[in-house]
Design a protein around this motif. Structure first.
Motif, PDB file in Angstrom:
ATOM      1  N   TRP A 173       0.856  -1.174   0.000  1.00  0.00           N
ATOM      2  CA  TRP A 173       0.000   0.000   0.000  1.00  0.00           C
ATOM      3  C   TRP A 173       0.897   1.232   0.000  1.00  0.00           C
ATOM      4  O   TRP A 173       1.903   1.274   0.723  1.00  0.00           O
ATOM      5  CB  TRP A 173      -0.871   0.079   1.254  1.00  0.00           C
ATOM      6  N   SER A 174       0.552   2.243  -0.770  1.00  0.00           N
ATOM      7  CA  SER A 174       1.265   3.506  -0.632  1.00  0.00           C
ATOM      8  C   SER A 174       0.937   4.090   0.739  1.00  0.00           C
ATOM      9  O   SER A 174      -0.093   3.770   1.337  1.00  0.00           O
ATOM     10  CB  SER A 174       0.838   4.489  -1.730  1.00  0.00           C
ATOM     11  N   VAL A 215      -1.197 -12.444  13.822  1.00  0.00           N
ATOM     12  CA  VAL A 215       0.036 -11.712  14.139  1.00  0.00           C
ATOM     13  C   VAL A 215       0.493 -11.052  12.842  1.00  0.00           C
ATOM     14  O   VAL A 215       0.583 -11.702  11.799  1.00  0.00           O
ATOM     15  CB  VAL A 215       1.134 -12.652  14.674  1.00  0.00           C
ATOM     16  N   ILE A 216       0.766  -9.749  12.895  1.00  0.00           N
ATOM     17  CA  ILE A 216       1.160  -9.027  11.692  1.00  0.00           C
ATOM     18  C   ILE A 216       2.538  -8.403  11.882  1.00  0.00           C
ATOM     19  O   ILE A 216       2.926  -8.033  12.990  1.00  0.00           O
ATOM     20  CB  ILE A 216       0.125  -7.936  11.313  1.00  0.00           C
ATOM     21  N   THR A 217       3.268  -8.303  10.786  1.00  0.00           N
ATOM     22  CA  THR A 217       4.598  -7.698  10.790  1.00  0.00           C
ATOM     23  C   THR A 217       4.671  -6.678   9.660  1.00  0.00           C
ATOM     24  O   THR A 217       4.468  -7.033   8.498  1.00  0.00           O
ATOM     25  CB  THR A 217       5.688  -8.763  10.584  1.00  0.00           C
ATOM     26  N   PRO A 218       4.939  -5.417   9.964  1.00  0.00           N
ATOM     27  CA  PRO A 218       5.016  -4.413   8.904  1.00  0.00           C
ATOM     28  C   PRO A 218       6.342  -4.478   8.153  1.00  0.00           C
ATOM     29  O   PRO A 218       7.388  -4.779   8.737  1.00  0.00           O
ATOM     30  CB  PRO A 218       4.886  -3.081   9.665  1.00  0.00           C
ATOM     31  N   GLU A 219       6.306  -4.241   6.865  1.00  0.00           N
ATOM     32  CA  GLU A 219       7.508  -4.089   6.044  1.00  0.00           C
ATOM     33  C   GLU A 219       7.373  -2.790   5.250  1.00  0.00           C
ATOM     34  O   GLU A 219       6.261  -2.398   4.884  1.00  0.00           O
ATOM     35  CB  GLU A 219       7.683  -5.282   5.096  1.00  0.00           C
ATOM     36  N   PHE A 220       8.509  -2.155   4.997  1.00  0.00           N
ATOM     37  CA  PHE A 220       8.494  -0.841   4.347  1.00  0.00           C
ATOM     38  C   PHE A 220       9.315  -0.871   3.061  1.00  0.00           C
ATOM     39  O   PHE A 220      10.302  -1.595   2.943  1.00  0.00           O
ATOM     40  CB  PHE A 220       9.053   0.221   5.288  1.00  0.00           C
ATOM     41  N   ARG A 221       8.891  -0.072   2.093  1.00  0.00           N
ATOM     42  CA  ARG A 221       9.618   0.071   0.850  1.00  0.00           C
ATOM     43  C   ARG A 221       9.999   1.543   0.691  1.00  0.00           C
ATOM     44  O   ARG A 221       9.190   2.426   0.959  1.00  0.00           O
ATOM     45  CB  ARG A 221       8.760  -0.397  -0.336  1.00  0.00           C
ATOM     46  N   LYS A 222      11.243   1.765   0.272  1.00  0.00           N
ATOM     47  CA  LYS A 222      11.765   3.125   0.212  1.00  0.00           C
ATOM     48  C   LYS A 222      12.081   3.540  -1.213  1.00  0.00           C
ATOM     49  O   LYS A 222      12.372   2.717  -2.080  1.00  0.00           O
ATOM     50  CB  LYS A 222      13.045   3.248   1.051  1.00  0.00           C
ATOM     51  N   GLY A 224      14.897   6.024  -2.364  1.00  0.00           N
ATOM     52  CA  GLY A 224      15.987   6.786  -1.756  1.00  0.00           C
ATOM     53  C   GLY A 224      15.971   6.546  -0.255  1.00  0.00           C
ATOM     54  O   GLY A 224      15.955   5.409   0.215  1.00  0.00           O
ATOM     55  N   ARG A 225      15.913   7.603   0.519  1.00  0.00           N
ATOM     56  CA  ARG A 225      15.869   7.475   1.969  1.00  0.00           C
ATOM     57  C   ARG A 225      14.452   7.598   2.523  1.00  0.00           C
ATOM     58  O   ARG A 225      14.226   7.403   3.715  1.00  0.00           O
ATOM     59  CB  ARG A 225      16.753   8.559   2.606  1.00  0.00           C
ATOM     60  N   ALA A 226      13.496   7.904   1.666  1.00  0.00           N
ATOM     61  CA  ALA A 226      12.121   8.131   2.120  1.00  0.00           C
ATOM     62  C   ALA A 226      11.279   6.862   1.989  1.00  0.00           C
ATOM     63  O   ALA A 226      11.325   6.165   0.966  1.00  0.00           O
ATOM     64  CB  ALA A 226      11.480   9.253   1.307  1.00  0.00           C
ATOM     65  N   VAL A 227      10.508   6.541   3.027  1.00  0.00           N
ATOM     66  CA  VAL A 227       9.577   5.417   2.984  1.00  0.00           C
ATOM     67  C   VAL A 227       8.367   5.815   2.147  1.00  0.00           C
ATOM     68  O   VAL A 227       7.763   6.872   2.368  1.00  0.00           O
ATOM     69  CB  VAL A 227       9.128   5.023   4.408  1.00  0.00           C
ATOM     70  N   THR A 228       8.019   4.984   1.179  1.00  0.00           N
ATOM     71  CA  THR A 228       6.910   5.302   0.269  1.00  0.00           C
ATOM     72  C   THR A 228       5.744   4.326   0.363  1.00  0.00           C
ATOM     73  O   THR A 228       4.610   4.687   0.051  1.00  0.00           O
ATOM     74  CB  THR A 228       7.399   5.325  -1.191  1.00  0.00           C
ATOM     75  N   ASP A 229       6.030   3.070   0.769  1.00  0.00           N
ATOM     76  CA  ASP A 229       4.986   2.040   0.773  1.00  0.00           C
ATOM     77  C   ASP A 229       5.106   1.178   2.031  1.00  0.00           C
ATOM     78  O   ASP A 229       6.176   1.073   2.637  1.00  0.00           O
ATOM     79  CB  ASP A 229       5.101   1.149  -0.461  1.00  0.00           C
ATOM     80  N   ILE A 230       4.002   0.532   2.370  1.00  0.00           N
ATOM     81  CA  ILE A 230       3.963  -0.351   3.526  1.00  0.00           C
ATOM     82  C   ILE A 230       3.121  -1.575   3.183  1.00  0.00           C
ATOM     83  O   ILE A 230       2.163  -1.491   2.405  1.00  0.00           O
ATOM     84  CB  ILE A 230       3.371   0.381   4.756  1.00  0.00           C
ATOM     85  N   ARG A 231       3.526  -2.714   3.721  1.00  0.00           N
ATOM     86  CA  ARG A 231       2.687  -3.910   3.639  1.00  0.00           C
ATOM     87  C   ARG A 231       2.802  -4.648   4.967  1.00  0.00           C
ATOM     88  O   ARG A 231       3.729  -4.411   5.755  1.00  0.00           O
ATOM     89  CB  ARG A 231       3.095  -4.825   2.482  1.00  0.00           C
ATOM     90  N   PHE A 232       1.860  -5.575   5.207  1.00  0.00           N
ATOM     91  CA  PHE A 232       1.853  -6.333   6.446  1.00  0.00           C
ATOM     92  C   PHE A 232       1.841  -7.828   6.116  1.00  0.00           C
ATOM     93  O   PHE A 232       0.988  -8.299   5.360  1.00  0.00           O
ATOM     94  CB  PHE A 232       0.631  -5.975   7.289  1.00  0.00           C
TER      95      PHE A 232
END
Length: 420
Positions: A173-174, A215-222, A224-232
């Motif tokens: 997800w963005s 049970v959920i675990t967040p993961e992030f996509r960047k 450059g240095r900025a986080v742009t997306d997230i998934r669980f």
């Protein structure tokens, strides 16, 4: 697209294939619902589920509804406001059917709701009812799990992750989409990922993992240095297996299930109670209820008995009190009587104040814009403190802090307005 939309093009890999095949997580609902409104929505759906596609309307005793959701059953103002919010909330779906054809749709979450004679009657639009009834499309939330949640963000995250429990991941997800699902879009504070992570993501993930069956675990996509997306990433919580409902015929063959159905308990709620509390405990509460004679609502009474562990009363052994002890008991009873009288007086005063404020709202609605603006300026000028003036600017004629002053103000403007 409205706030609830999740673009299927954002899903990748195996998740995208599963979504095409199973239509997972096809319906999303605005994150701006409060915790109470989200719980209410899930209980209404649970109550209607067995007849969702066959009955045009559904009904539930209002006090039973309040008891299951977990709030003051006498607070009908809050119930009315919550039902109004559900009728104004948009549910949206965007999916591919088995032939690969895209279907998009939108509907209000409730097509109507009304309270009459202590009963809540409501309905879903036919198109939304069909989607909600299909377990491949919409995952029904366990109402006993949702009672564990104390924050709206936690419950919103649980609902949106639970839709994907069979695929093991929400897909990417963005952050913009995630903010919408959490109901914090438009907040400059949460535009900062640091604030979003600290105040929304981490607390909500902690509550889901502590309070639910996943049970959920967040993961992030960047970028450059900025986080742009997230998934669980999602997996079942082995310590919460008690919340799982057996959808087979096992529970339906039990005597306790048949007894519950005979008392008007729905199929799904009966199986849910048996799964959570066990056959023996439910039978105890059934016997207890039957021993009380006629009750107003079997479902509401059983729900309270199971939750609060109602027990038969035992007769105390008579014991003669000393004069001192008897006087102490008399004084305690006097104090209780005084407290009860004070409580009922406050309750009557609150009811009278609410009646008058409703009249004020009606009076305001009849004024033209110029008159309403003049009324506000005149009232603000009559207030003594900055706190009172700021509270009125924020809440207007609904300001609880200024209720007495508001009633006095309108009594001068309309001397006979509050006469009964």
């Amino acid at each position: 697209m409205p706030d609830t939309q999740i673009d299927i093009d954002q899903l990748t890999g195996a998740l995208r294939r599963e979504t095409v095949k199973k239509n997972v997580a096809a319906i999303h609902i605005s994150g701006k619902l409060s915790l109470l409104q989200r719980k209410l929505s899930n209980v209404l759906l649970l109550n209607a589920y067995d007849a969702l596609t066959t009955a045009q309307t559904h009904s539930i005793d209002a006090r039973t509804l309040a008891a299951i959701v977990g709030y003051n059953s006498n607070d009908f103002d809050t119930l009315r406001a919550s039902l109004r919010a559900l009728a104004e909330t948009v549910a949206e779906w965007d999916m591919l059917d088995e032939q690969g054809r895209q279907e998009w749709g939108v509907s209000s979450l409730l097509s109507f709701a009304k309270l009459k004679n202590g009963v809540c009657e409501y309905a879903y639009s036919p198109a939304l009812a069909q989607k909600l009834h299909d377990p491949k499309i919409y995952a029904l939330i366990n109402v006993h799990i949702q009672r564990n949640f104390s924050s709206g963000h936690g419950l919103a995250l649980y609902e949106n992750c639970y839709r994907f429990v069979r695929t093991g991941s929400t897909g990417w997800w963005s952050l913009e989409t995630f903010r919408k699902l959490m109901g914090v879009q438009g907040s400059s504070y949460y535009e900062s990922f640091k604030h979003l992570n600290a105040k929304i993501i981490k607390p909500a993930v902690g509550e889901v993992n502590k309070s639910s069956d996943i049970v959920i675990t967040p993961e992030f996509r960047k970028k450059g240095r900025a986080v742009t997306d997230i998934r669980f990433l999602i997996r079942e919580n082995p310590q919460m297996a008690m919340f799982q409902i057996d959808d087979g015929d096992g529970a339906r063959g039990m005597d306790v299930y048949k007894a519950l159905r005979g008392q008007g308990v729905s199929d799904r709620l009966a199986r849910q109670w048996i799964a959570e509390h066990g056959e023996e405990y439910v039978l105890q509460k059934l016997d207890y209820m039957i021993g009380q004679g006629e009750v107003k609502s079997s479902v509401g009474y059983l729900s309270a008995a199971l939750r609060d562990d109602y027990q038969p009363k035992t007769e105390p052994i008579a014991k003669e009190l000393s004069p001192e002890a008897a006087e102490a008991v008399r004084l305690q009873q006097t104090v209780r009587d005084q407290e009860d009288a004070a409580y009922h007086q406050r309750k009557a005063e609150r009811a009278e104040r609410a009646r008058k404020l409703e009249i004020v709202a009606d009076l305001v609605s009849r004024r033209n814009p110029t008159q309403r603006n003049a009324d506000k300026q005149l009232f603000i000028a009559s207030l003594d403190g900055d706190l009172e003036r700021e509270n009125f600017r924020t809440h207007g004629w609904h300001s609880g802090l200024n209720a007495s002053a508001i009633i006095a103000f309108w009594s001068e403007l309309e001397p006979t307005a509050f006469d009964e």
